[in-house]
Scaffold this active site. Sequence first.
Site, PDB file in Angstrom:
ATOM      1  N   ASN A   2       0.813  -1.209   0.000  1.00 12.21           N
ATOM      2  CA  ASN A   2       0.000   0.000   0.000  1.00 12.21           C
ATOM      3  C   ASN A   2       0.851   1.266   0.000  1.00 12.21           C
ATOM      4  OD1 ASN A   2      -2.183  -1.768   0.095  1.00 12.21           O
ATOM      5  ND2 ASN A   2      -2.174  -1.811   2.318  1.00 12.21           N
ATOM      6  N   GLY A  61       6.610 -21.094   0.106  1.00  8.08           N
ATOM      7  CA  GLY A  61       7.224 -22.377  -0.229  1.00  8.08           C
ATOM      8  C   GLY A  61       8.057 -22.334  -1.500  1.00  8.08           C
TER       9      GLY A  61
END
Length: 563
Positions: free
Chosen positions: A485, A536
């Site tokens: 943001n 991952g």
Amino acid sequence: VEAARRRRQAREAAEYYGRQDVPRRLEEALNALFAQRPADLYGELANYFSKFSKDPVICKLVGRKVLDGVGRPTLEVEIYCIIKNYEKRVCSTVISSHSQILENALSEATEADEKERNDSVNTAVKWVNETLNTLLRDLKPTEQCEVDKILGEYFTKKVEEEKEIQKEKEEEEEASPPPLCIPPAAAQSGGKKGKTMLGAERTIPPAEPMEPVLPGSSAIGATSLAVAKAGAAINHTPLYLYIALLKRDQDSPKELTVPLPMVSLLNCGKFSPGKLKLMKEIMLIPPVQLSLKEGIERVLNVQREVVKLLEAACKGPSPQLADKKKSGTHSTGKKVLPPAIKRISISGCLVTGFDNVEQPLLLMQAACNNIGLELGTDMYLAINCAAHELIDYNKGKYEVVTGAFKSPDEMVDMYVELIDNFPAIIALVDPLRKEDRQQWDNIYDALASKCHLLAEDAATSVSRFLTDRDVNLPKCSGAVLKYLNQTKVSDLLELTGLLHGQRHITTLGSPDGEASDDSLVDLAVGVGAKFIKLGGLSRGERVTKYNRLLAIEEELAQNSMLR
């Protein structure tokens, strides 16, 4: 007449070049290069005179809507500069998506999220291409503080405009006549909600309101980061080193540290197929004495063995637990019985289900033992508990396993027992809601000497940390920060400096809506983060960042700067 014109032109040329000191510098260059006799004479002349050229300045910003790693819209910002009289594209950055939506959300919620995301990205693109393009024109991309100041002032102006709009809407609603009646369905829903909240307030602190996100705010963070990348490129400096120089006020660091990766391996949280809800991410942390390359290879070996055990559990009787004497951890005598699911989460790890808290940890223990590793020495664990997703406000308790609820105090006791039984766990992320301050104090007092307690959702945004000094972290070891943001590069540098001064651990994490841009890794190295949480090793937008981290480690080692 022609001769006079030529003499006048020659005189004006001599004066012009003399004011620029060209004759003297040209003579110096020719004398120096004659001795060197370079193979590319004109190339060396170009290099020599480029030192005297004007500093590049920003001439254009280009914002566009692109797709993130899961196909959702996000923002890309390109920086163009005037370099040696020519307009050149210097760099671009893609900022991660700000909003989070659950993977099994209802279609209505998904549609609402998509509309909100599209509107926000469209607004951000407009900000970049119009106002910010004008405000930053002719600024040097190396003037990061000045750029971030302008961006911050523009965002503050937009926030005030939004407040005025909301105020006008509220005044219009107050002026309009009240409805004659309330539909029965709405009345029933409202009554139920009030009853629930009253019951919840007696048991646990109510949830704090979500931090508002101003549509278009990603334009601020993306532009700030793009300018930093442009400054690094113009200085012919890697972004991580450029960030480190900004943090140290241009004092060049002698050594830099590569943060330890928290590699997500299993997702067995609230929306996984098993009964266990507590562990949104089970992460592997290689020991610090290994190089990053060695650590990633070891993580991949463990991952392959875990997959083998899960596949075996689906085909027939699950493997017996490894000898508890070898593991050095508590054994319950149970078998590992996870139902493996062939699905990869948006964070890049395997989605699978378990029936209790111990099962996935015993699986990790068995996998390590099978390949000759000792969990707690050769590999460590971290758990993202995501406790805020588990709270049942009707009961005022956390649903750890389907149908099994625990109060905040009982959660503290559970974690203490868990760490005692599995000392290989060296980090817990969001073990409690941020509202349960007393329990954060209790768990910190009980476990801080054994385990890092990190606040991710329990922390607040980078920009709010700096603008609202009344906002404090719960009592914890550190925070997981995300570049999202309206966060600016200057904000991140300031906050990490504050956290380091308070002896808090800094972890940089990637959000769910991740893009293929790998700048986060350079930011983590530049600010000196202890950990980096990238997800991952099974999604391209995640693996790209691990590859960047490996490249930085190699580069630092080659330059004798790796600590």
